[in-house]
Scaffold this motif. Structure first.
Motif, short mmCIF file in Angstrom:
data_model
loop_
_atom_site.label_atom_id
_atom_site.label_comp_id
_atom_site.label_asym_id
_atom_site.label_seq_id
_atom_site.Cartn_x
_atom_site.Cartn_y
_atom_site.Cartn_z
N LEU A 15 0.71 -1.36 0.17
CA LEU A 15 0.08 -0.02 -0.18
C LEU A 15 0.89 1.27 0.06
CD1 LEU A 15 -2.70 1.56 0.59
CD2 LEU A 15 -2.19 0.86 3.18
N PHE A 16 0.62 2.18 -0.98
CA PHE A 16 1.66 3.22 -1.26
C PHE A 16 0.75 4.60 -1.14
CE2 PHE A 16 3.87 0.04 -3.26
CZ PHE A 16 5.03 -0.01 -3.27
N ILE A 17 1.29 5.54 -0.27
CA ILE A 17 0.70 6.84 0.03
C ILE A 17 1.75 7.89 -0.45
CG2 ILE A 17 0.04 8.39 1.59
CD1 ILE A 17 -0.88 6.09 3.40
N ARG A 18 1.03 8.88 -1.45
CA ARG A 18 1.85 10.00 -1.93
C ARG A 18 2.38 11.07 -0.72
NH1 ARG A 18 0.26 13.96 -6.91
NH2 ARG A 18 2.19 15.11 -7.08
N ILE A 19 3.81 11.31 -0.88
CA ILE A 19 4.44 12.10 0.41
C ILE A 19 4.04 13.59 -0.12
CG2 ILE A 19 6.07 10.32 0.66
CD1 ILE A 19 8.04 11.92 -0.99
N LYS A 20 3.76 14.20 1.09
CA LYS A 20 3.57 15.70 0.88
C LYS A 20 4.73 16.59 1.35
CE LYS A 20 -1.40 15.27 1.87
NZ LYS A 20 -2.47 15.66 2.73
N ALA A 21 5.53 16.07 2.14
CA ALA A 21 6.63 16.93 2.49
C ALA A 21 7.88 15.79 2.56
CB ALA A 21 6.38 17.46 3.80
N GLU A 22 9.07 16.01 3.36
CA GLU A 22 10.03 15.25 3.61
C GLU A 22 9.64 14.26 4.58
OE1 GLU A 22 14.50 16.46 3.93
OE2 GLU A 22 13.63 16.45 6.02
N VAL A 23 10.09 13.03 4.14
CA VAL A 23 9.74 11.65 4.96
C VAL A 23 10.97 11.26 5.51
CG1 VAL A 23 7.32 11.57 4.36
CG2 VAL A 23 9.07 10.31 3.22
N GLU A 24 11.33 10.62 6.29
CA GLU A 24 12.39 9.76 6.69
C GLU A 24 12.36 8.34 6.24
OE1 GLU A 24 15.07 8.81 10.61
OE2 GLU A 24 13.34 9.70 10.89
#
Length: 452
Positions: A305-314
């Protein structure tokens, strides 16, 4: 008015049953007799006495000559009837005087005249009855034996009261059953002491025992149909959230509503949105609500399951993310297992020089099968279709400058650099979803819509 053939009671034209005895009323129009002035006329009917064939004709007193009214011609005065010698073979029978107006069995009101023949026949019948009647008057029947209640002034006033709008509409109904249904609202709002028919709920005037609509007998001990309490229709609560399909050209497609508790989707779900996708596991992911938030949980699916990132993620060792049609895996170089095991006797393993590398990216074409590997050495490594250290020139879904991988203080991060189609990070366990989040499930892209 309609005259009952059974009890001769006048009923309103819209009634189907007699208010007095409950007999069904005929709809034939009442014959109208020719109009004459209401004047007494001498009538001689020889040979019609029912007591004896030799009884002389009964002569009603003559006052004035009748005047016939002909609206289309001149007035014609009738000639007086010549007198004939009277022969009285039965002197024991006295001549019976004409009955009073109140004793006549017909109505002398001016709303409709009767013919001379009808007057004479009625007079003869009354005279014969009076001559043969017993001198002792018959006892009056009790009110219980009558098919109607004794009429009072209040009953007459109620019977001849003008029709209400509800009663007028009721009279036009085709059947008594339909009529009762049409008057349902009227019976619900009728006063508590109203006389209502126990069959159809129509008001029954005071003094009558039968309903003029359905013909049912009114019983004071029975009650009108009780008003059915209206049960409020509870509409199903709208879905708190839904998934909206986003086509490759950016247009919206089908919508899938989420349950207020939890919804598990996958190839085993009956919806064709999921059942026809071969890249979905039977139980792929679950969406559920908790603490006024929407969560998405991976149910151990094969493709994730993939979610689009909105900001910087680790980023952590082994994380997977997608850009365009590329599936990439990040690995921290310090945690990469060696290809060749060590000898254990101090011998060094030969290989390409590392030169300060801190991580690597692999293009995954099958599970645990990398097709291409890129070693990450710079503090920032850019990815794109045209610009960056790592490029994918043949992927039209990758922007010219798409994203970058950054190392900082011994930690690693993934940033989207304003790409058109976005960068998607795979969920390891579960994640919190917000309004407008984009989710990749198998081959399809969904947008999360939360109801506010």
């Amino acid at each position: 008015m309609i005259v009952c053939p059974n009890c001769s009671r006048d009923n309103e034209d819209h009634y189907k049953f007699c208010l007095g005895c409950g007999t069904e009323l005929a709809r034939a129009p009442r014959p109208v007799a020719p109009t004459v002035l209401p004047q007494a006329v001498p009538i001689k009917l020889p040979g019609l006495n029912p007591l004896s064939a030799h009884t002389p004709a009964i002569e009603l007193p003559r006052s004035v000559k009748p005047t016939l009214i002909d609206p289309s011609g001149p007035r014609i005065e009738a000639e007086p009837t010549p007198e004939t010698p009277r022969v009285d073979p039965t002197p024991a029978i006295e001549t019976v005087p004409p009955p009073d107006r109140d004793e006549l069995p017909f109505d002398m009101s001016t709303d409709g005249e009767v013919s001379h023949g009808a007057v004479a026949a009625a007079a003869l019948s009354a005279a014969a009855t009076a001559a043969t009647a017993s001198p002792e008057p018959a006892p009056a029947p009790s009110s219980d034996a009558l098919p109607f209640e004794p009429v009072t002034d209040e009953g007459l006033a109620a019977a001849h009261a003008p029709l209400t709008e509800a009663e007028r509409e009721t009279a036009e109904a085709p059947t008594a059953v339909a009529l009762g249904a049409a008057l349902y609202d009227a019976t619900v709002t009728a006063p508590e002491n109203a006389r209502l028919c126990s069959t159809c709920g129509t008001p029954v005037p005071e003094g009558f025992k039968f309903c003029g609509v359905c013909g049912g007998r009114y019983d004071a001990r029975s009650r009108a149909p009780a008003a059915v309490a209206s049960v409020p229709v509870v509409e199903a609560a709208p879905a708190p959230a839904q998934l909206v399909v986003i086509h490759p050209d950016g247009t919206e497609g089908a919508k899938f509503s989420l349950s207020p508790t939890e919804t598990t989707v996958g190839r085993a779900h009956p919806s064709p949105l999921f059942a026809d996708d071969p890249f979905l596991s039977p139980r792929h992911a679950t969406f559920y609500f908790g603490k006024n938030q929407l969560f998405a949980r991976d149910e151990g699916s094969l493709n994730g399951l993939f979610i689009r990132i909105k900001a910087e993620v680790e980023l952590f060792h082994g994380d997977l993310f997608r850009i365009g049609q590329q599936l990439l895996r990040f690995e921290e170089l310090a945690q990469v297992r060696p290809v060749l095991p060590g000898a254990g006797d101090g011998t060094m393993v030969m290989g390409s020089p590392v030169r300060g590398a801190w991580g690597r990216l692999s293009s995954v074409v099958a599970i645990n099968t990398p097709a291409s590997v890129w070693v990450l050495r710079k503090v920032e490594e850019a990815l794109g279709r045209e610009r960056g250290e790592i490029t994918f020139p043949d992927d039209g879904f990758v922007s010219g400058s798409h994203c970058k991988v950054v190392t900082r203080d011994g930690r690693f991060f993934l940033q989207d650099t304003g790409s058109t189609n976005g960068t998607y990070l795979r969920v390891k366990a579960e994640a919190i979803l917000s309004q407008g989040d984009l989710v990749l499930l198998g081959q399809q892209l969904f947008r999360v819509d939360l109801k506010t």
